[in-house]
Every structure is written in C-alpha cells, then in structure tokens.
Design an enzyme around this catalytic site. Structure first.
Site, PDB file in Angstrom:
ATOM      1  N   GLU A 195     -14.913 -63.014 -82.747  1.00  0.00           N
ATOM      2  CA  GLU A 195     -15.762 -62.401 -83.788  1.00  0.00           C
ATOM      3  C   GLU A 195     -14.969 -62.201 -85.081  1.00  0.00           C
ATOM      4  O   GLU A 195     -15.500 -62.352 -86.177  1.00  0.00           O
ATOM      5  CB  GLU A 195     -16.335 -61.060 -83.319  1.00  0.00           C
ATOM      6  CG  GLU A 195     -17.258 -61.154 -82.118  1.00  0.00           C
ATOM      7  CD  GLU A 195     -18.408 -62.129 -82.324  1.00  0.00           C
ATOM      8  OE1 GLU A 195     -18.999 -62.139 -83.419  1.00  0.00           O
ATOM      9  OE2 GLU A 195     -18.708 -62.906 -81.393  1.00  0.00           O
ATOM     10  N   TRP A 250     -15.151 -65.377 -86.772  1.00  0.00           N
ATOM     11  CA  TRP A 250     -16.433 -65.571 -87.468  1.00  0.00           C
ATOM     12  C   TRP A 250     -16.374 -64.914 -88.849  1.00  0.00           C
ATOM     13  O   TRP A 250     -16.843 -65.451 -89.839  1.00  0.00           O
ATOM     14  CB  TRP A 250     -17.595 -64.912 -86.697  1.00  0.00           C
ATOM     15  CG  TRP A 250     -18.294 -65.825 -85.749  1.00  0.00           C
ATOM     16  CD1 TRP A 250     -18.215 -65.803 -84.387  1.00  0.00           C
ATOM     17  CD2 TRP A 250     -19.212 -66.905 -86.068  1.00  0.00           C
ATOM     18  NE1 TRP A 250     -19.011 -66.793 -83.842  1.00  0.00           N
ATOM     19  CE2 TRP A 250     -19.631 -67.474 -84.853  1.00  0.00           C
ATOM     20  CE3 TRP A 250     -19.702 -67.433 -87.267  1.00  0.00           C
ATOM     21  CZ2 TRP A 250     -20.524 -68.547 -84.801  1.00  0.00           C
ATOM     22  CZ3 TRP A 250     -20.596 -68.503 -87.212  1.00  0.00           C
ATOM     23  CH2 TRP A 250     -20.992 -69.049 -85.997  1.00  0.00           C
ATOM     24  N   TRP A 292     -42.636 -70.084 -98.118  1.00  0.00           N
ATOM     25  CA  TRP A 292     -42.535 -68.686 -97.658  1.00  0.00           C
ATOM     26  C   TRP A 292     -43.847 -67.960 -97.937  1.00  0.00           C
ATOM     27  O   TRP A 292     -44.507 -68.219 -98.946  1.00  0.00           O
ATOM     28  CB  TRP A 292     -41.378 -67.968 -98.355  1.00  0.00           C
ATOM     29  CG  TRP A 292     -40.043 -68.650 -98.194  1.00  0.00           C
ATOM     30  CD1 TRP A 292     -39.296 -69.219 -99.174  1.00  0.00           C
ATOM     31  CD2 TRP A 292     -39.295 -68.812 -96.982  1.00  0.00           C
ATOM     32  NE1 TRP A 292     -38.133 -69.743 -98.651  1.00  0.00           N
ATOM     33  CE2 TRP A 292     -38.107 -69.507 -97.301  1.00  0.00           C
ATOM     34  CE3 TRP A 292     -39.508 -68.462 -95.644  1.00  0.00           C
ATOM     35  CZ2 TRP A 292     -37.136 -69.841 -96.358  1.00  0.00           C
ATOM     36  CZ3 TRP A 292     -38.546 -68.791 -94.700  1.00  0.00           C
ATOM     37  CH2 TRP A 292     -37.384 -69.476 -95.054  1.00  0.00           C
ATOM     38  N   ASN A 326     -25.513 -55.967 -83.566  1.00  0.00           N
ATOM     39  CA  ASN A 326     -25.501 -57.398 -83.909  1.00  0.00           C
ATOM     40  C   ASN A 326     -26.629 -58.190 -83.251  1.00  0.00           C
ATOM     41  O   ASN A 326     -27.280 -59.010 -83.896  1.00  0.00           O
ATOM     42  CB  ASN A 326     -24.148 -58.009 -83.540  1.00  0.00           C
ATOM     43  CG  ASN A 326     -24.101 -59.494 -83.846  1.00  0.00           C
ATOM     44  OD1 ASN A 326     -24.286 -59.902 -84.980  1.00  0.00           O
ATOM     45  ND2 ASN A 326     -23.906 -60.308 -82.815  1.00  0.00           N
ATOM     46  N   TRP A 349     -35.879 -65.451 -96.277  1.00  0.00           N
ATOM     47  CA  TRP A 349     -34.727 -64.736 -95.695  1.00  0.00           C
ATOM     48  C   TRP A 349     -33.994 -63.902 -96.743  1.00  0.00           C
ATOM     49  O   TRP A 349     -33.357 -62.909 -96.429  1.00  0.00           O
ATOM     50  CB  TRP A 349     -33.772 -65.734 -95.028  1.00  0.00           C
ATOM     51  CG  TRP A 349     -33.263 -66.808 -95.952  1.00  0.00           C
ATOM     52  CD1 TRP A 349     -33.865 -68.000 -96.225  1.00  0.00           C
ATOM     53  CD2 TRP A 349     -32.063 -66.796 -96.737  1.00  0.00           C
ATOM     54  NE1 TRP A 349     -33.114 -68.724 -97.126  1.00  0.00           N
ATOM     55  CE2 TRP A 349     -32.005 -68.009 -97.463  1.00  0.00           C
ATOM     56  CE3 TRP A 349     -31.031 -65.878 -96.893  1.00  0.00           C
ATOM     57  CZ2 TRP A 349     -30.958 -68.324 -98.330  1.00  0.00           C
ATOM     58  CZ3 TRP A 349     -29.982 -66.198 -97.758  1.00  0.00           C
ATOM     59  CH2 TRP A 349     -29.954 -67.399 -98.467  1.00  0.00           C
ATOM     60  N   TRP A 398     -27.712 -64.142 -92.188  1.00  0.00           N
ATOM     61  CA  TRP A 398     -29.108 -64.450 -92.543  1.00  0.00           C
ATOM     62  C   TRP A 398     -29.351 -65.953 -92.554  1.00  0.00           C
ATOM     63  O   TRP A 398     -30.368 -66.431 -92.051  1.00  0.00           O
ATOM     64  CB  TRP A 398     -29.479 -63.822 -93.897  1.00  0.00           C
ATOM     65  CG  TRP A 398     -29.949 -62.422 -93.670  1.00  0.00           C
ATOM     66  CD1 TRP A 398     -29.222 -61.269 -93.773  1.00  0.00           C
ATOM     67  CD2 TRP A 398     -31.261 -62.035 -93.218  1.00  0.00           C
ATOM     68  NE1 TRP A 398     -29.989 -60.186 -93.419  1.00  0.00           N
ATOM     69  CE2 TRP A 398     -31.246 -60.631 -93.083  1.00  0.00           C
ATOM     70  CE3 TRP A 398     -32.432 -62.722 -92.914  1.00  0.00           C
ATOM     71  CZ2 TRP A 398     -32.370 -59.913 -92.659  1.00  0.00           C
ATOM     72  CZ3 TRP A 398     -33.545 -62.012 -92.488  1.00  0.00           C
ATOM     73  CH2 TRP A 398     -33.513 -60.623 -92.364  1.00  0.00           C
TER      74      TRP A 398
HETATM   75  C1  LIG Z   1     -28.564 -61.117 -90.158  1.00  0.00           C
HETATM   76  C2  LIG Z   1     -27.159 -60.580 -90.009  1.00  0.00           C
HETATM   77  C3  LIG Z   1     -26.612 -59.797 -91.017  1.00  0.00           C
HETATM   78  C4  LIG Z   1     -25.295 -59.296 -90.907  1.00  0.00           C
HETATM   79  N1  LIG Z   1     -24.792 -58.522 -91.929  1.00  0.00           N
HETATM   80  C5  LIG Z   1     -23.502 -58.077 -91.845  1.00  0.00           C
HETATM   81  C6  LIG Z   1     -22.937 -57.294 -92.895  1.00  0.00           C
HETATM   82  O1  LIG Z   1     -23.552 -57.033 -93.940  1.00  0.00           O
HETATM   83  N2  LIG Z   1     -21.670 -56.832 -92.714  1.00  0.00           N
HETATM   84  C7  LIG Z   1     -20.939 -57.115 -91.591  1.00  0.00           C
HETATM   85  O2  LIG Z   1     -19.798 -56.678 -91.488  1.00  0.00           O
HETATM   86  N3  LIG Z   1     -21.442 -57.864 -90.610  1.00  0.00           N
HETATM   87  C8  LIG Z   1     -22.705 -58.344 -90.684  1.00  0.00           C
HETATM   88  N4  LIG Z   1     -23.214 -59.092 -89.654  1.00  0.00           N
HETATM   89  C9  LIG Z   1     -22.348 -59.456 -88.509  1.00  0.00           C
HETATM   90  C10 LIG Z   1     -22.350 -58.468 -87.328  1.00  0.00           C
HETATM   91  O3  LIG Z   1     -23.665 -58.157 -86.968  1.00  0.00           O
HETATM   92  C11 LIG Z   1     -21.597 -57.171 -87.630  1.00  0.00           C
HETATM   93  O4  LIG Z   1     -20.326 -57.480 -88.150  1.00  0.00           O
HETATM   94  C12 LIG Z   1     -21.413 -56.327 -86.370  1.00  0.00           C
HETATM   95  O5  LIG Z   1     -22.647 -56.009 -85.804  1.00  0.00           O
HETATM   96  C13 LIG Z   1     -20.662 -55.055 -86.728  1.00  0.00           C
HETATM   97  O6  LIG Z   1     -20.511 -54.241 -85.607  1.00  0.00           O
HETATM   98  P1  LIG Z   1     -19.099 -54.016 -84.931  1.00  0.00           P
HETATM   99  O7  LIG Z   1     -18.124 -53.593 -85.962  1.00  0.00           O
HETATM  100  O8  LIG Z   1     -19.303 -53.115 -83.771  1.00  0.00           O
HETATM  101  O9  LIG Z   1     -18.745 -55.485 -84.459  1.00  0.00           O
HETATM  102  P2  LIG Z   1     -17.816 -56.052 -83.297  1.00  0.00           P
HETATM  103  O10 LIG Z   1     -18.697 -56.770 -82.362  1.00  0.00           O
HETATM  104  O11 LIG Z   1     -16.922 -55.029 -82.745  1.00  0.00           O
HETATM  105  O12 LIG Z   1     -16.944 -57.153 -84.071  1.00  0.00           O
HETATM  106  C14 LIG Z   1     -15.727 -56.809 -84.735  1.00  0.00           C
HETATM  107  C15 LIG Z   1     -15.762 -57.227 -86.178  1.00  0.00           C
HETATM  108  O13 LIG Z   1     -15.894 -58.642 -86.268  1.00  0.00           O
HETATM  109  C16 LIG Z   1     -16.663 -58.987 -87.400  1.00  0.00           C
HETATM  110  N5  LIG Z   1     -17.878 -59.684 -86.960  1.00  0.00           N
HETATM  111  C17 LIG Z   1     -18.527 -59.541 -85.785  1.00  0.00           C
HETATM  112  N6  LIG Z   1     -19.571 -60.389 -85.725  1.00  0.00           N
HETATM  113  C18 LIG Z   1     -19.583 -61.068 -86.892  1.00  0.00           C
HETATM  114  C19 LIG Z   1     -20.420 -62.080 -87.427  1.00  0.00           C
HETATM  115  N7  LIG Z   1     -21.452 -62.597 -86.750  1.00  0.00           N
HETATM  116  N8  LIG Z   1     -20.156 -62.530 -88.664  1.00  0.00           N
HETATM  117  C20 LIG Z   1     -19.104 -62.051 -89.379  1.00  0.00           C
HETATM  118  N9  LIG Z   1     -18.279 -61.090 -88.919  1.00  0.00           N
HETATM  119  C21 LIG Z   1     -18.519 -60.616 -87.686  1.00  0.00           C
HETATM  120  C22 LIG Z   1     -17.041 -57.692 -88.087  1.00  0.00           C
HETATM  121  O14 LIG Z   1     -16.101 -57.450 -89.096  1.00  0.00           O
HETATM  122  C23 LIG Z   1     -16.935 -56.681 -86.959  1.00  0.00           C
HETATM  123  O15 LIG Z   1     -16.699 -55.365 -87.418  1.00  0.00           O
HETATM  124  C24 LIG Z   1     -24.532 -59.608 -89.749  1.00  0.00           C
HETATM  125  C25 LIG Z   1     -25.099 -60.386 -88.738  1.00  0.00           C
HETATM  126  C26 LIG Z   1     -26.390 -60.872 -88.861  1.00  0.00           C
HETATM  127  C27 LIG Z   1     -26.973 -61.706 -87.756  1.00  0.00           C
END
Ligand SMILES: Cc1cc2nc3c(=O)[nH]c(=O)nc-3n(C[C@H](O)[C@H](O)[C@H](O)COP(=O)(O)OP(=O)(O)OC[C@H]3O[C@@H](n4cnc5c(N)ncnc54)[C@H](O)[C@@H]3O)c2cc1C
Length: 487
Positions: A300, A303, A332, A367, A385, A408
């Site tokens: 992650e 990512w 849309w 997420n 979107w 998105w």
């Molecule tokens: C539509 C959509 C919008 C999102 N908007 C954001 C946003 O504005 N800010 C944001 O930080 N994340 C966003 N995410 C990614 C992800 O959902 C969040 O980072 C995550 O839910 C944060 O929770 P956590 O810190 O417990 O994540 P954990 O699961 O603990 O992951 C650890 C860290 O990894 C990074 N990470 C995890 N998943 C992703 C991912 N898919 N893409 C990029 N980085 C990731 C984040 O920095 C996160 O804090 C989005 C995902 C989707 C599908």
C-alpha cells in the site's frame, strides 16, 4: 564541538511536512546553518481552488501548533504568514529572507503541478535576492521519476512499477533522519515583521485562515483525530502490534485493522520512511515475502508512491483530465439531486449511505468503502467522477490530491491501471461480504438498527429510510454499455 557550517542563517519553508523528526529539509538546514528559523505560508485562496476542505486545513494548522512547540524547544522560531494564493509566495519569501538576513532556504519537494510551478517561481525570486533554495525528496521514498522502465519511460501499471521499485530501491536504506540539534539562545529573531501586500509575519498560529471555519475540538481532537507528530508516532507504534493481521482484516470496515495513518502522512506529521522502517524492521528487511500482513501493507505504501510518481510523469492528471482521454466522452448524467443524496448518505443503499456518513462524521472513510461509493457514483449513478473527487477533497481529513485522484480514476475506469470498465462493484454483495453482520451499517445508519443481519444489507422497507436511488442491476448494465460504446 566546532562545526564546519556552510551558512549563517537558514530558513526552513514548511508545507505538508509538519514534523520535527525525520524531516529532510529541517535536518539539512540544521546541519548546514549556524541558526535556523522556519516559516509556514498559508494560501487559503489556492487551498480553496484545490478543494482543500475545513477538516484537512484544521488538522494542518493544529499539527503546525504542536510543531511550533517542538521547534521552540530547539530554539528554532516558527513564523506564520497568510497570503491569498501561491502567486504571492515568491515575493513574500523574497521579503522574508531579506528582512531576516537568511543565507539559504530549505524545503521538501511537492509534486502536484501548481505546487511545482510555485516552487520554480520561488527559486527564481530567491535567486534574485541572492539566496539559494534546496528542495529535498521527503514526501516519497524515492524521487518521482527515479523508477523507470527499461526504455526510460514512466510506469503506467502498478504491478511492474512495484516489481521495479522493489528491485531498484528495495535495498536502499530508508532509515529516518535525526531531529535537528538544539540551537543556542537568542539569535535576534524578531517577534514579527511587516510584509508588503500581505498580513504580518507572526509567531502565532491562528485557529483558522480566511474562508475556512475553525472546527470545534474535543479534548484537542478534530473529528476524533488527535493532531500532531506525537499522536502520529503513537498510532504507528500501535499499528505495529497488529500489522500481521492486516491482509486478513483490512477489508472489513467494522474492524479497526488498518493503520489510520493517512491524515498524519498527508500533512507530514508522520514520514513515509518511518512507516517503511517500522514495517521492514518487523519483516527482516523484506518488501515482499515474510509476514503476509506486513508485505501487503508495504504494498500500500508503494501504491502511494505510484500515484505520486504518476502526477509528475503525467501533469494532465492535475488539470481535471482523465488518464484515458476517451472517457471524457461518457455522457455523465449531471443529476444534482442524485449527487446530493449520495453526498448526504441518503441513497437507500445501506453500505453506501453508511460509508458516506462515516465521511461526514469522522472526516475519513475506510478504503474498501471508498472504492464501493466511488464505483456507485461513477457507474451506477453515471455521475462525473470529478464531482465525487471534489466532495472527497472537501471532506476528508486525509485529503491528498495524488491518492484521491488515483483512487477516483481507478474506480471510474478512467485511469491508468484502473478497474476494467465492465467490473462494477455490486454494493449489496460487497456489503454482505465485508460487513456480514451489518455492524458497520448499524453504526452509521441508526434507522436500520432493528433489522436483522440479512435484511440490513438491502431492506425492503424501513421507517425513515429511502427506497434505493437506482436499480443496481439495471444501472450496472447501462454503465457497461455506455463505456463499451466509447471504444
Ligand atoms: C476513491 C478513493 C479516494 C481516495 N482518497 C484518498 C485521499 O484523499 N488520501 C489518501 O491518503 N488516500 C486516499 N485513498 C487511498 C486509501 O483509501 C487511503 O489511503 C486509506 O484508506 C487510508 O487509511 P489507512 O491510513 O488506514 O490506510 P492503510 O491501509 O493503513 O495504508 C497505509 C498507507 O498507505 C497509503 N495507501 C493505502 N492505500 C492506498 C491507495 N489505494 N492509494 C494511495 N495510497 C494508499 C496511505 O498513505 C495509507 O495511510 C483513496 C482511495 C480511493 C479508492
């Protein structure tokens, strides 16, 4: 100890890197200057135009307040300045360096298009004033652009990017940097300064800035989130105790199984290296293999890296454009009423509503549910979107342009390496699979509290709860036809 210092007075220009420890710009300034001050320049008009909302701005200012105390402990004064927009930053910096007699400026690089433009203009303005500025890599593990295909192109697909990242950077030492040293007493830093065309440069961090609401705080928390570097470090430590279960439990929104570090990572109260170091330390230095939970979490972090690298390689992503240009021809629906119901969590689809209300009530969304609600908006409701992207930016306490835009465009099938257009999440199946007993739904949709574990996912009727906004099966079919017609 005699020090061989390169500069007399250094200035650290803080942005989304609000921490004392493992802050590259701060570290660089401390090892190369005899005295150091820091400055934060709020640009609320630009923040608004970037859709930064009250949650993220309040959290940022609160983290800044804590950092000011930590810096004061090292005798590094932190100044605050409010201007309207990025355009005013170069001239403000020019005045600051002249008045504070600064010899060099240090900052951590930021990657969205407007931030990069601001930073180039700042460099030119400082050059005019005879002051160098050094931008460091700090927000990502490696500089965007460092991981490339054999032919030197940017990767567009995650899995090969990850493979290349691990093979090229997997052995890199990402050990965090030490905090800045303690400086000597009074270096003659003034309490405040007048800046032409702007507010005064001051040493007090305000509760809010122009155009933003100061959100109520409870026990120092904003929307239940404790701001600051110390709270972020505690959260990282605590997550280290449950990280092994991450892969198995991370998709269940009723379980607190993810790190919830995103608000801290985004304003920089926690660094990406600190995260990598914790996980690698627990996994014998391995990015892949070892503990499944840990390698999944490290994935992650990659990512996050990938989406930031994409922004730099494809600046059109910062201009409201889809990665796949043909998807701009999707007709849309423009249905504002449906959009409002989605925003308010009143679509009549329980898991979608619970998720949207989680966002409004806590400034955060799980997420799995971000994917579900984004798919629902862009496919089932066929709403642009970008409307959803904007709503998320406005309400998320972890709002981050790169990850949000990436997420998105992934869900709407407009991005590179996105979900294929014909795969539309079924919110009812997702609900049954990932919230099997409806615990999460009950937490955020109290109207459905009385329903049993089966009915709660797709209620026939419930008092005060709307009928579904659309037929999920039919709207799915329609979306697939619309996307297929783009070919
Ligand atoms: C539509 C959509 C919008 C999102 N908007 C954001 C946003 O504005 N800010 C944001 O930080 N994340 C966003 N995410 C990614 C992800 O959902 C969040 O980072 C995550 O839910 C944060 O929770 P956590 O810190 O417990 O994540 P954990 O699961 O603990 O992951 C650890 C860290 O990894 C990074 N990470 C995890 N998943 C992703 C991912 N898919 N893409 C990029 N980085 C990731 C984040 O920095 C996160 O804090 C989005 C995902 C989707 C599908």
């Amino acid at each position: 100890m005699t020090r061989n210092l390169q500069y007399g007075r250094g200035l650290v220009w803080l942005r989304n890197d609000l921490r004392l420890r493992d802050n590259t710009a701060l570290y660089r300034a401390a090892v190369s200057c005899g005295a150091v001050a820091a400055v934060f320049i709020a640009c609320p008009k630009t923040w608004k135009s970037h859709d930064d909302g009250d949650p993220v701005v309040n959290f940022r200012l609160a983290c800044l307040r804590e950092l000011q105390e930590s810096l004061a402990g090292r005798r590094i004064p932190l100044y605050f300045l409010e201007v309207a927009s990025f355009d005013e930053v170069p001239s403000a910096l020019q005045q600051i360096v002249r008045k504070l007699q600064i010899d060099a400026v240090f900052a951590n690089a930021e990657y969205p298009f407007n931030e990069q433009r601001r930073d180039s203009a700042a460099r030119a303005a400082l050059q005019e004033a005879g002051v160098p500025i050094e931008y460091s890599t700090d927000r990502t593990l490696v500089p965007p652009g460092a991981v490339r295909t054999g032919s030197g192109d940017a990767y567009k697909v995650f899995t090969p990017f990850k493979r290349a990242f691990v093979s090229q950077c997997g052995a890199t030492d990402f050990s965090p940097l030490p905090p800045p040293r303690q400086f000597d007493g009074d270096k003659g830093w003034p309490q405040w300064l007048q800046i032409a065309g702007a507010h005064n440069l001051v040493q007090t961090i305000p509760d809010t800035v122009r155009g933003y609401r100061a959100l109520p705080q409870k026990d120092g928390k904003i929307f239940g989130w404790m701001p600051g570097e110390k709270a972020g470090a505690r959260r990282l430590r605590e997550f280290g105790e449950i990280i092994d279960g991450y892969e198995d439990e991370r998709d269940f929104p009723a379980i607190d199984a993810t790190s919830r570090l995103s608000p801290y990572l985004n304003c920089g109260a926690v660094s990406i290296r600190q995260c990598a170091q914790l996980a690698l330390g627990l996994n014998e230095g391995r990015w892949v293999g070892g503990s499944e939970g840990i390698s999944c979490w490290l994935g992650e972090l990659i990512w996050r890296e990938f989406y930031t690298h994409l922004l730099v390689a494809f600046p059109r992503l910062c201009k409201h454009q889809p990665f796949k240009p043909e998807t701009d021809r999707v007709p849309w629906s423009g249905d504002e009423l449906a959009f409002r119901r989605w925003c308010q969590g009143k679509t009549g689809v329980p898991i979608v509503d619970a998720a949207m209300r989680q966002l409004l009530e806590t400034g955060w969304m799980h997420n799995r549910l971000r994917m579900v609600v984004a798919s629902f908006l862009s496919k089932n409701l066929l709403i642009d979107w970008r409307w959803g992207e904007r709503h998320f930016m406005n309400h998320l306490i972890d709002a981050d342009f790169a990850a949000n835009n990436g997420g998105w465009q992934w869900a709407a099938s407009t991005g590179t390496d996105a979900v294929p257009y014909f795969r539309v999440f079924n919110p009812y199946s997702q609900s049954k699979k990932f919230d099997p007993r409806g615990e999460f739904i009950r937490r955020f949709v109290p109207e459905l509290h009385e329903l049993n574990d089966k009915e709660i996912h797709c209620p026939d009727s419930a008092a005060d709860y709307p009928a579904p906004i659309c037929d999920v099966a039919q709207s799915r079919k329609h979306a697939i036809e619309v996307y297929a017609a783009l070919k």
